[in-house]
Enzyme design. Structure first.
Site, mmCIF file in Angstrom:
data_model
loop_
_atom_site.group_PDB
_atom_site.id
_atom_site.type_symbol
_atom_site.label_atom_id
_atom_site.label_comp_id
_atom_site.label_asym_id
_atom_site.label_seq_id
_atom_site.Cartn_x
_atom_site.Cartn_y
_atom_site.Cartn_z
ATOM 1 N N LYS A 191 -9.543 -51.097 -9.045
ATOM 2 C CA LYS A 191 -10.318 -49.888 -9.337
ATOM 3 C C LYS A 191 -9.762 -48.796 -8.424
ATOM 4 O O LYS A 191 -10.104 -48.721 -7.244
ATOM 5 C CB LYS A 191 -11.805 -50.150 -9.043
ATOM 6 N N GLU A 266 -9.860 -51.872 5.308
ATOM 7 C CA GLU A 266 -9.093 -50.887 6.063
ATOM 8 C C GLU A 266 -9.895 -49.598 5.939
ATOM 9 O O GLU A 266 -9.974 -49.017 4.861
ATOM 10 C CB GLU A 266 -7.687 -50.776 5.448
ATOM 11 N N CYS A 300 -6.141 -42.069 7.342
ATOM 12 C CA CYS A 300 -6.982 -42.863 8.246
ATOM 13 C C CYS A 300 -6.364 -42.929 9.634
ATOM 14 O O CYS A 300 -7.047 -43.150 10.615
ATOM 15 C CB CYS A 300 -7.182 -44.259 7.670
ATOM 16 N N GLU A 402 -14.938 -38.914 12.006
ATOM 17 C CA GLU A 402 -13.759 -38.756 11.157
ATOM 18 C C GLU A 402 -13.995 -37.605 10.177
ATOM 19 O O GLU A 402 -14.983 -37.590 9.460
ATOM 20 C CB GLU A 402 -13.484 -40.043 10.373
HETATM 21 P P1 NAP Z 1 -14.959 -43.918 -0.443
HETATM 22 O O1 NAP Z 1 -16.195 -43.413 -1.097
HETATM 23 O O2 NAP Z 1 -15.076 -44.967 0.584
HETATM 24 O O3 NAP Z 1 -13.954 -44.358 -1.617
HETATM 25 C C1 NAP Z 1 -12.966 -45.356 -1.536
HETATM 26 C C2 NAP Z 1 -12.993 -46.181 -2.796
HETATM 27 O O4 NAP Z 1 -14.210 -46.913 -2.870
HETATM 28 C C3 NAP Z 1 -12.940 -45.353 -4.073
HETATM 29 O O5 NAP Z 1 -12.200 -46.044 -5.060
HETATM 30 C C4 NAP Z 1 -14.397 -45.269 -4.455
HETATM 31 O O6 NAP Z 1 -14.614 -44.954 -5.803
HETATM 32 C C5 NAP Z 1 -14.859 -46.657 -4.108
HETATM 33 N N1 NAP Z 1 -16.304 -46.798 -3.946
HETATM 34 C C6 NAP Z 1 -17.199 -45.862 -3.590
HETATM 35 N N2 NAP Z 1 -18.437 -46.390 -3.552
HETATM 36 C C7 NAP Z 1 -18.333 -47.687 -3.902
HETATM 37 C C8 NAP Z 1 -19.255 -48.750 -4.065
HETATM 38 N N3 NAP Z 1 -20.571 -48.589 -3.842
HETATM 39 N N4 NAP Z 1 -18.800 -49.971 -4.444
HETATM 40 C C9 NAP Z 1 -17.482 -50.159 -4.655
HETATM 41 N N5 NAP Z 1 -16.565 -49.187 -4.530
HETATM 42 C C10 NAP Z 1 -16.973 -47.967 -4.149
HETATM 43 O O7 NAP Z 1 -14.185 -42.724 0.182
HETATM 44 P P2 NAP Z 1 -14.166 -41.216 -0.371
HETATM 45 O O8 NAP Z 1 -15.519 -40.804 -0.840
HETATM 46 O O9 NAP Z 1 -13.094 -41.107 -1.330
HETATM 47 O O10 NAP Z 1 -13.841 -40.481 0.957
HETATM 48 C C11 NAP Z 1 -14.875 -40.355 1.919
HETATM 49 C C12 NAP Z 1 -14.362 -40.632 3.290
HETATM 50 O O11 NAP Z 1 -13.770 -41.936 3.354
HETATM 51 C C13 NAP Z 1 -13.251 -39.726 3.738
HETATM 52 O O12 NAP Z 1 -13.711 -38.503 4.160
HETATM 53 C C14 NAP Z 1 -12.646 -40.561 4.827
HETATM 54 O O13 NAP Z 1 -13.403 -40.451 5.986
HETATM 55 C C15 NAP Z 1 -12.759 -41.979 4.309
HETATM 56 N N6 NAP Z 1 -11.503 -42.444 3.680
HETATM 57 C C16 NAP Z 1 -10.752 -43.330 4.344
HETATM 58 C C17 NAP Z 1 -9.553 -43.757 3.794
HETATM 59 C C18 NAP Z 1 -8.667 -44.721 4.497
HETATM 60 O O14 NAP Z 1 -7.480 -44.729 4.238
HETATM 61 N N7 NAP Z 1 -9.179 -45.570 5.359
HETATM 62 C C19 NAP Z 1 -9.141 -43.275 2.561
HETATM 63 C C20 NAP Z 1 -9.955 -42.382 1.875
HETATM 64 C C21 NAP Z 1 -11.140 -41.982 2.459
HETATM 65 P P3 NAP Z 1 -14.739 -43.403 -6.286
HETATM 66 O O15 NAP Z 1 -13.650 -43.274 -7.245
HETATM 67 O O16 NAP Z 1 -16.065 -43.285 -6.930
HETATM 68 O O17 NAP Z 1 -14.622 -42.524 -5.102
#
Ligand code: NAP
Ligand code: MG
Length: 508
Positions: A191, A266, A300, A402
């Protein structure tokens, strides 16, 4: 901006009759079972550029069933490691042959400068090449002192892996999960992030040009709370590999525990970049700027806390500000552009909220803190300027949390002990860096940092051979390196009795 011919060709397999990009499930292109679709926006223009089928729980069921069939005695379970190696090498060749179109898709979907996405695709190629070798490098062990039995261990696939990836480096994140999946003989249900799912569909089209059996890889664009949650809950999935926010990771850990899935995470970071007075300042400034401002700060590993020895702090800050102000922001598809846009309006709003908070708690940033003008005009896309705050203590939220944007904080330290204490004063533990001319200090500080990766006199280097992952709330498990295979295979111990006859436990 129109699509170049190679991009159009690459997306042709995914495209349905009306141009909607479809799901790749069980080796076929399908509409979502309930017909749902969503729009993908080009963040550099703010305008939609593609319509994508949106997977729901029924589509997840189909994909998991196909993946199970492939691994549970199906064709994939009979593919020898040497043939898996050839397949991974073939994938590397196909990605390489289409690197320019894939980089263009990434830049368009994510807003990242094409010079960065080109480098990413090159890393993706190296990743598949390296794991091609890993296919035949895995081995079990023999245990000679186990008694009158000969005991050996086998590394076996974990089965079906559910991968949930973020938007910051889509094909890289996919490679980090798919390479060990395939090398270990598993199947993958992906996904991708809703914001950036298109490159994974282009990649699935390339997989169709290989001998990969149907169902081994499915790509299900959709929403985290719907398709993502369905994967995490699914009893047919054996492992979840997640990259994203700590908050979502915590929820996934709780849900996955109900079916006792294996998990690797991660997650976020707030990485310390520690600069001692004896460092090569030119090198330190240049690479530290790259550490925070590459990927427009959406990494990250971003160097979002710059710890600088007090005696050189003013000099370091002056040079870092000059460097930040020299960065060319603009159209991600222009090779001259050094920094593209943020991934979405929402992500930029998050950054702007933090910068407003920084202004309240810390004062005016030394540079940045605004939307840039491009060619003298306000841009439609979600651009933001490189931003630097200077802080005196570790209390401000811009210093602790972050942000995931091009925002860093410089804080002075007094000596080595103070530097280590400040560096480790965080709930995160992904990465860190130390800049010094003293080799003994470099090793001492590297050992003292509580994080999974340390760079000495550089920042944000990568190689598929090197384990990647964090301590503390930055996650657990490792990606890359041979070590990742521990998380994508499981150990079976086989006992073979060697005695002519065994004593009868119930005899006299
Ligand atoms: P996120 O919400 O954690 O999204 C990461 C992935 O998880 C996306 O594919 C997301 O789908 C999915 N997801 C979200 N809620 C879920 C759930 N309840 N069950 C299963 N999967 C789920 O991150 P984001 O909203 O894109 O970004 C928010 C913050 O995350 C950023 O500001 C940053 O701090 C952090 N981040 C960290 C990394 C890293 O490399 N460690 C990368 C991106 C973001 P969707 O398509 O719906 O978003
Ligand atoms: Mg999200």
């Amino acid at each position: 901006m129109s699509l170049t011919a190679p991009v159009t060709d690459l997306l042709a397999p995914a495209g349905g009759a009306d141009g909607t990009l479809r799901l790749f499930v069980a080796g076929e292109w399908r509409e979502a079972a309930d017909g749902a679709v969503f729009t993908s926006v080009d963040p550099a223009t703010g305008r939609p550029w593609a319509t994508v089928a949106e997977a729901g729980p029924q589509d997840v069921d189909l994909a998991v069933a196909a993946a199970r069939a492939a691994v549970d005695g199906g064709p994939w379970s009979r593919v020898a490691p040497a043939d898996r190696a050839r397949l991974l090498w073939r994938i590397a060749e196909l990605v390489d042959a289409n690197r320019e179109a894939l980089a263009e898709i990434e830049s368009r979907d994510n807003g990242k400068a094409i010079r960065e996405t080109r480098a990413e695709i090159a890393n993706v190629v190296r990743c598949y090449e390296y794991f091609s070798g890993v296919c035949q490098a895995q081995r079990g062990s023999t245990l000679p002192d186990a008694g009158p039995q000969f005991v050996y261990t086998r590394r076996e696939p974990v089965g079906v892996v559910g991968a949930i990836t973020p938007w910051n480096s889509p094909l890289v994140m996919l490679a980090w999960k798919l390479c060990p999946t395939l090398a270990g003989g598993n199947a993958l249900v992906l996904k991708p992030a809703e914001l950036t799912s298109i490159s994974a569909l282009a990649f699935a089209g390339l997989l169709q040009q290989t001998d990969l059996p149907a169902g081994v890889v499915s790509v299900l664009p959709g929403k985290g709370r719907r398709a993502g949650a369905a994967i995490v809950e699914h009893p047919g999935v054996n492992k979840v590999s997640f990259t994203g926010s700590t908050e979502v990771g915590q929820g996934i850990a709780a849900t996955a525990s109900k079916t006792l899935k294996l998990v690797t995470f991660e997650l976020g970071g707030k990485s310390p970049n520690v600069v001692f007075a004896d460092a090569d300042l030119d090198q330190a400034v240049n690479r530290s700027a790259f550490g925070i401002f590459s990927a427009a700060g959406q990494s990250c590993q971003a160097a979002s806390r710059m710890l600088v020895e007090r005696s050189i702090k003013d000099e370091f800050v002056a040079r870092l500000v000059a460097k930040a102000e020299s960065i060319r922001i603009g159209n991600p598809l222009d090779p001259a552009t050094q920094m593209g846009s943020q991934v979405s309006a929402k992500q930029r709003e998050t950054i702007e909220r933090y910068v407003a908070l920084g202004r309240e708690q810390v004062g005016e940033p030394l540079t940045g803190g605004r939307r840039p003008e491009l060619d003298g005009e306000a841009a439609d896309g979600f651009f933001y300027t490189p931003t630097i705050f200077e802080v005196d203590d570790s209390a401000p939220r811009v210093y602790r949390e972050e942000i995931f944007g091009p925002v860093t904080c410089v804080i002075p330290f007094e000596d080595e002990a103070d530097a280590i204490a400040k560096a480790n004063d965080t709930e995160y533990g992904l990465s860190g860096a130390v800049w010094t001319g003293d080799v003994r200090r470099a090793h001492r500080v590297s050992a003292a940092l509580r994080c999974g990766m340390v760079w000495v006199n550089t920042y944000r280097t990568w190689n598929p051979l090197v384990p990647f992952g964090g301590y503390k709330q930055s996650g657990y498990g490792r990606e890359n390196g041979i070590e990742v295979m521990e998380h994508y295979t499981q150990t079976k111990s086989v006992w073979v009795d060697m005695q002519e006859s065994q004593p009868d436990w119930y005899g006299d």
